[in-house]
Enzyme design. Structure first.
Site, PDB file in Angstrom:
ATOM      1  N   VAL A  11       0.838  -1.210   0.000  1.00 23.52           N
ATOM      2  CA  VAL A  11       0.000   0.000   0.000  1.00 23.52           C
ATOM      3  C   VAL A  11       0.867   1.252   0.000  1.00 23.52           C
ATOM      4  O   VAL A  11       0.704   2.148  -0.830  1.00 23.52           O
ATOM      5  CB  VAL A  11      -0.954  -0.012   1.206  1.00 23.52           C
ATOM      6  CG1 VAL A  11      -1.690   1.307   1.321  1.00 23.52           C
ATOM      7  CG2 VAL A  11      -1.937  -1.177   1.100  1.00 23.52           C
ATOM      8  N   LEU A 151      -6.765  -0.840  -3.609  1.00 24.15           N
ATOM      9  CA  LEU A 151      -5.824  -1.335  -4.618  1.00 24.15           C
ATOM     10  C   LEU A 151      -5.908  -2.847  -4.739  1.00 24.15           C
ATOM     11  O   LEU A 151      -5.929  -3.551  -3.731  1.00 24.15           O
ATOM     12  CB  LEU A 151      -4.391  -0.944  -4.242  1.00 24.15           C
ATOM     13  CG  LEU A 151      -4.133   0.525  -3.867  1.00 24.15           C
ATOM     14  CD1 LEU A 151      -2.667   0.724  -3.536  1.00 24.15           C
ATOM     15  CD2 LEU A 151      -4.576   1.449  -5.000  1.00 24.15           C
ATOM     16  N   GLU A 153      -3.913  -6.221  -5.986  1.00 24.29           N
ATOM     17  CA  GLU A 153      -2.578  -6.655  -6.360  1.00 24.29           C
ATOM     18  C   GLU A 153      -2.592  -7.044  -7.828  1.00 24.29           C
ATOM     19  O   GLU A 153      -3.557  -7.597  -8.327  1.00 24.29           O
ATOM     20  CB  GLU A 153      -2.136  -7.816  -5.492  1.00 24.29           C
ATOM     21  CG  GLU A 153      -1.837  -7.366  -4.070  1.00 24.29           C
ATOM     22  CD  GLU A 153      -1.208  -8.453  -3.224  1.00 24.29           C
ATOM     23  OE1 GLU A 153      -1.580  -8.558  -2.048  1.00 24.29           O
ATOM     24  OE2 GLU A 153      -0.381  -9.195  -3.760  1.00 24.29           O
ATOM     25  N   ASN A 211     -14.877  -4.741   0.713  1.00 24.09           N
ATOM     26  CA  ASN A 211     -14.167  -6.021   0.558  1.00 24.09           C
ATOM     27  C   ASN A 211     -15.026  -7.209   0.947  1.00 24.09           C
ATOM     28  O   ASN A 211     -15.014  -8.248   0.282  1.00 24.09           O
ATOM     29  CB  ASN A 211     -12.870  -6.008   1.366  1.00 24.09           C
ATOM     30  CG  ASN A 211     -11.720  -5.462   0.538  1.00 24.09           C
ATOM     31  OD1 ASN A 211     -11.915  -5.051  -0.600  1.00 24.09           O
ATOM     32  ND2 ASN A 211     -10.528  -5.457   1.107  1.00 24.09           N
ATOM     33  N   GLY A 260      -8.208 -15.722  -1.985  1.00 22.14           N
ATOM     34  CA  GLY A 260      -7.073 -15.776  -1.075  1.00 22.14           C
ATOM     35  C   GLY A 260      -6.511 -14.375  -0.968  1.00 22.14           C
ATOM     36  O   GLY A 260      -7.225 -13.395  -1.190  1.00 22.14           O
ATOM     37  N   CYS A 263      -6.055  -9.654   1.776  1.00 21.22           N
ATOM     38  CA  CYS A 263      -7.162  -8.749   2.088  1.00 21.22           C
ATOM     39  C   CYS A 263      -8.478  -9.451   2.417  1.00 21.22           C
ATOM     40  O   CYS A 263      -8.941  -9.395   3.555  1.00 21.22           O
ATOM     41  CB  CYS A 263      -7.349  -7.757   0.946  1.00 21.22           C
ATOM     42  SG  CYS A 263      -5.904  -6.718   0.706  1.00 21.22           S
ATOM     43  N   LYS A 323      -3.494 -15.027  -7.052  1.00 21.09           N
ATOM     44  CA  LYS A 323      -4.160 -14.557  -8.279  1.00 21.09           C
ATOM     45  C   LYS A 323      -3.078 -14.216  -9.283  1.00 21.09           C
ATOM     46  O   LYS A 323      -1.915 -14.043  -8.910  1.00 21.09           O
ATOM     47  CB  LYS A 323      -5.028 -13.331  -8.006  1.00 21.09           C
ATOM     48  CG  LYS A 323      -4.265 -12.162  -7.448  1.00 21.09           C
ATOM     49  CD  LYS A 323      -5.158 -11.017  -7.104  1.00 21.09           C
ATOM     50  CE  LYS A 323      -5.176 -10.011  -8.196  1.00 21.09           C
ATOM     51  NZ  LYS A 323      -5.865  -8.782  -7.855  1.00 21.09           N
ATOM     52  N   ARG A 330       0.229 -15.082   0.048  1.00 23.02           N
ATOM     53  CA  ARG A 330      -0.508 -14.972   1.305  1.00 23.02           C
ATOM     54  C   ARG A 330      -1.905 -15.554   1.156  1.00 23.02           C
ATOM     55  O   ARG A 330      -2.682 -15.121   0.291  1.00 23.02           O
ATOM     56  CB  ARG A 330      -0.547 -13.517   1.780  1.00 23.02           C
ATOM     57  CG  ARG A 330       0.790 -13.036   2.325  1.00 23.02           C
ATOM     58  CD  ARG A 330       0.763 -11.578   2.728  1.00 23.02           C
ATOM     59  NE  ARG A 330       0.775 -10.699   1.584  1.00 23.02           N
ATOM     60  CZ  ARG A 330       0.787  -9.349   1.697  1.00 23.02           C
ATOM     61  NH1 ARG A 330       0.745  -8.785   2.893  1.00 23.02           N
ATOM     62  NH2 ARG A 330       0.853  -8.599   0.610  1.00 23.02           N
TER      63      ARG A 330
HETATM   64  C1  UDX Z   1      -8.864  -6.975  -3.086  1.00 23.74           C
HETATM   65  C2  UDX Z   1      -9.844  -5.913  -3.558  1.00 23.74           C
HETATM   66  O1  UDX Z   1     -10.212  -6.196  -4.898  1.00 23.74           O
HETATM   67  C3  UDX Z   1      -9.198  -4.541  -3.480  1.00 23.74           C
HETATM   68  O2  UDX Z   1     -10.124  -3.527  -3.847  1.00 23.74           O
HETATM   69  C4  UDX Z   1      -8.739  -4.282  -2.044  1.00 23.74           C
HETATM   70  O3  UDX Z   1      -8.117  -3.068  -1.916  1.00 23.74           O
HETATM   71  C5  UDX Z   1      -7.825  -5.380  -1.606  1.00 23.74           C
HETATM   72  O4  UDX Z   1      -8.435  -6.647  -1.745  1.00 23.74           O
HETATM   73  P1  UDX Z   1      -6.856  -8.307  -4.163  1.00 23.74           P
HETATM   74  O5  UDX Z   1      -6.894  -9.151  -2.949  1.00 23.74           O
HETATM   75  O6  UDX Z   1      -5.569  -7.842  -4.692  1.00 23.74           O
HETATM   76  O7  UDX Z   1      -7.790  -6.996  -3.954  1.00 23.74           O
HETATM   77  O8  UDX Z   1      -7.506  -9.152  -5.335  1.00 23.74           O
HETATM   78  P2  UDX Z   1      -8.855  -9.419  -6.110  1.00 23.74           P
HETATM   79  O9  UDX Z   1      -8.572  -9.228  -7.537  1.00 23.74           O
HETATM   80  O10 UDX Z   1      -9.989  -8.744  -5.526  1.00 23.74           O
HETATM   81  O11 UDX Z   1      -8.971 -11.007  -5.853  1.00 23.74           O
HETATM   82  C6  UDX Z   1      -9.062 -11.495  -4.556  1.00 23.74           C
HETATM   83  C7  UDX Z   1      -9.181 -13.014  -4.580  1.00 23.74           C
HETATM   84  O12 UDX Z   1     -10.461 -13.387  -5.072  1.00 23.74           O
HETATM   85  C8  UDX Z   1      -8.160 -13.710  -5.456  1.00 23.74           C
HETATM   86  O13 UDX Z   1      -7.732 -14.881  -4.824  1.00 23.74           O
HETATM   87  C9  UDX Z   1      -8.954 -14.056  -6.711  1.00 23.74           C
HETATM   88  O14 UDX Z   1      -8.448 -15.200  -7.356  1.00 23.74           O
HETATM   89  C10 UDX Z   1     -10.331 -14.324  -6.123  1.00 23.74           C
HETATM   90  N1  UDX Z   1     -11.443 -14.072  -7.049  1.00 23.74           N
HETATM   91  C11 UDX Z   1     -11.606 -12.808  -7.550  1.00 23.74           C
HETATM   92  C12 UDX Z   1     -12.329 -15.113  -7.358  1.00 23.74           C
HETATM   93  O15 UDX Z   1     -12.173 -16.243  -6.918  1.00 23.74           O
HETATM   94  N2  UDX Z   1     -13.378 -14.839  -8.189  1.00 23.74           N
HETATM   95  C13 UDX Z   1     -13.596 -13.586  -8.699  1.00 23.74           C
HETATM   96  O16 UDX Z   1     -14.571 -13.402  -9.438  1.00 23.74           O
HETATM   97  C14 UDX Z   1     -12.671 -12.536  -8.387  1.00 23.74           C
END
Ligand code: UDX
Length: 442
Positions: A11, A151, A153, A211, A260, A263, A323, A330
């Site tokens: 961040v 944000l 990742e 979230n 995962g 967040c 992802k 993590r």
């Molecule tokens: C998330 C929020 O999107 C972001 O706004 C916040 O600031 C931090 O947490 P992030 O954890 O980086 O961001 O990833 P995100 O793209 O949201 O995906 C989170 C997880 O959900 C990943 O493991 C992804 O594989 C999973 N996911 C996402 C799904 O299984 N299905 C989906 O449709 C979208």
């Protein structure tokens, strides 16, 4: 404007680099000396697309780093607290680093300064910060604001420079509002995104609510996918049918092995605890969490169904990161899935475009290899756990040749069922009909 960043993790560093990009002078502070040495050389301590470019463009000029808070605060009009708030076993967040940073800042400067809470924190944390400012006799020379980050990742730099919205909570002081508006003005002018000015509590809640809602969408569609499997329906079409309703929308409705990262798991658990503290029933979030955890063992049982026994089998795994677009492991679903398959007696050979090196410590029994083809050569099955673009574009004929048996279990629904049938695979995924030796089984 001169801005200080306290805590240069995901961040803090992305926020600081983006502020330098839009013209501010940014000084970062971090207690981790090894990280500061990397940063001084213009290198990011983690993989984040676009960040290295910003670091090399502004390093030593509009973006510098100090190993002491006083150096970072010099001439700063705002200081962003971006330190970690790790989860405790009871689901609460540890706020000791937020308190430490607050006290360090307060004992280093008399202001004027806007102290901005950017770390993910439970509601009322800003009030605690305010209490420290009062206790130290630095209020209102030092004012507090809260500015949650959204944000993702893998796209954090873009998310910071082209946000969907900017949320700022203040305790009502006009000067604080002016500073925060001026800080973000270049982004608001360029993107036209909304600048939501509100109170401290509303801004703090907005983060957890956002979230937890996104995590809920994922568990919802994973539960729907389970029904689809029971009745022979196709979740992809269900999602299409749902998402064309603008009240639902297409985002975060991809079924698979679940969420995962640093967040969603933490924020969902913490929002449950916060609600309990206020006597509000958010127990439905317990189901969100449980469904998410179960997706990992559901994947393992699909592999078992495809392979019968794990003992003596070699499984090629594509994807380790939680992802695509990051090297972050993590709470990555892949770690649990691989450990479970190894515990059942399988030998796992895994490849990830970015997270392979980091996985060696987490997965001591796993053979981490340098490319996708080596991972599946002579393997009894391919298991997909992260939907990197290179996997989506893989040459499936070559995959079929490399595998000992044409078996793929897909934890991210990367390929169309029809195509996998035409290619003669046995292909199991989430919420879609199984394909067995090229036959679609409804
Ligand atoms: C998330 C929020 O999107 C972001 O706004 C916040 O600031 C931090 O947490 P992030 O954890 O980086 O961001 O990833 P995100 O793209 O949201 O995906 C989170 C997880 O959900 C990943 O493991 C992804 O594989 C999973 N996911 C996402 C799904 O299984 N299905 C989906 O449709 C979208």
């Amino acid at each position: 404007m001169r801005v200080a960043i306290v805590g240069c993790g995901h961040v803090g560093l992305v926020t600081g680099a983006a502020f330098a990009e839009i013209g501010h002078t940014v000084v970062g502070y971090d207690s981790d000396r090894a990280k500061l040495e990397l940063l001084a050389r213009g290198e990011a301590p983690f993989y984040e697309p676009g960040l290295d470019e910003l670091l090399s463009r502004h390093n030593g000029d509009r973006l510098t780093f100090r190993d002491n808070i006083a150096g970072a605060l010099e001439g700063a009009i705002a200081a962003f607290i971006c330190v970690g708030t790790p989860s405790r076993s009871d689901g609460r967040l540890s706020l000791r680093y937020v308190e430490q940073a607050t006290r360090d800042i307060t004992q280093t400067t008399d202001g004027p300064l806007v102290l901005v809470e950017k770390s993910t924190v439970p509601v009322h944390t800003a009030q605690r910060i305010l209490a420290v400012l009062r206790e130290e006799g630095k209020f209102p020379a030092i004012e507090v604001a809260t500015n949650p980050e959204f944000l993702r990742e893998g796209s954090a730099v873009r998310d910071m420079l082209e946000p969907d919205r900017i949320v700022v909570g203040i305790a009502g002081n006009g000067e604080t509002e002016r500073v925060m508006r001026e800080l973000y003005a270049p982004i608001v002018e360029r993107t036209g995104c909304e600048f939501i000015l509100t109170d401290l509590e509303t801004a703090e809640i907005t983060k957890h609510a956002s979230n937890s809602f996104l995590a809920m969408k994922i568990s919802f569609i994973n539960a729907v996918a389970r029904i689809c499997e029971k009745v022979g329906a196709d979740v992809d079409s269900v999602v299409r049918g749902m998402s064309l309703d603008p009240r639902i929308g297409p985002h975060h409705l991809f079924p698979g092995i679940g969420y995962g990262g640093s967040c969603f798991p933490k924020d969902v658990s913490n929002f449950i605890v916060q609600a309990e503290e206020f006597g509000v029933d958010m127990s439905f979030l317990d189901s969100v969490r449980r469904i998410n955890t179960e997706q990992r063992s559901l994947l393992v049982s699909k592999v078992q169904r495809a392979l019968w026994n794990f003992e003596g089998k070699t499984i090629g795994v594509w994807g380790l990161a939680f992802k695509p677009g990051t090297d972050d492991l993590r709470d990555a679903p892949a770690l649990d899935v691989i450990k479970a398959m190894e515990a059942e007696g399988a030998h796992v050979r895994a490849y990830d475009p970015a997270a392979g090196a980091a996985a060696k410590d987490e997965l001591p029994r796993t053979e981490i290899v340098a490319d996708a083809h080596t991972a599946i050569e002579g393997a009894d099955a391919l298991v997909v756990l992260t939907e990197w673009p290179e996997f989506r574009e893989a040459d499936l004929d070559r995959v079929k040749e490399a595998l000992r048996r044409p078996v793929i279990v897909d934890g991210r629904n990367v390929w169309p069922v029809q195509r996998m049938a035409e290619l003669g695979f046995t292909y199991l995924s989430f919420g879609r009909p199984d394909v067995v030796l090229g036959q679609i089984r409804r």
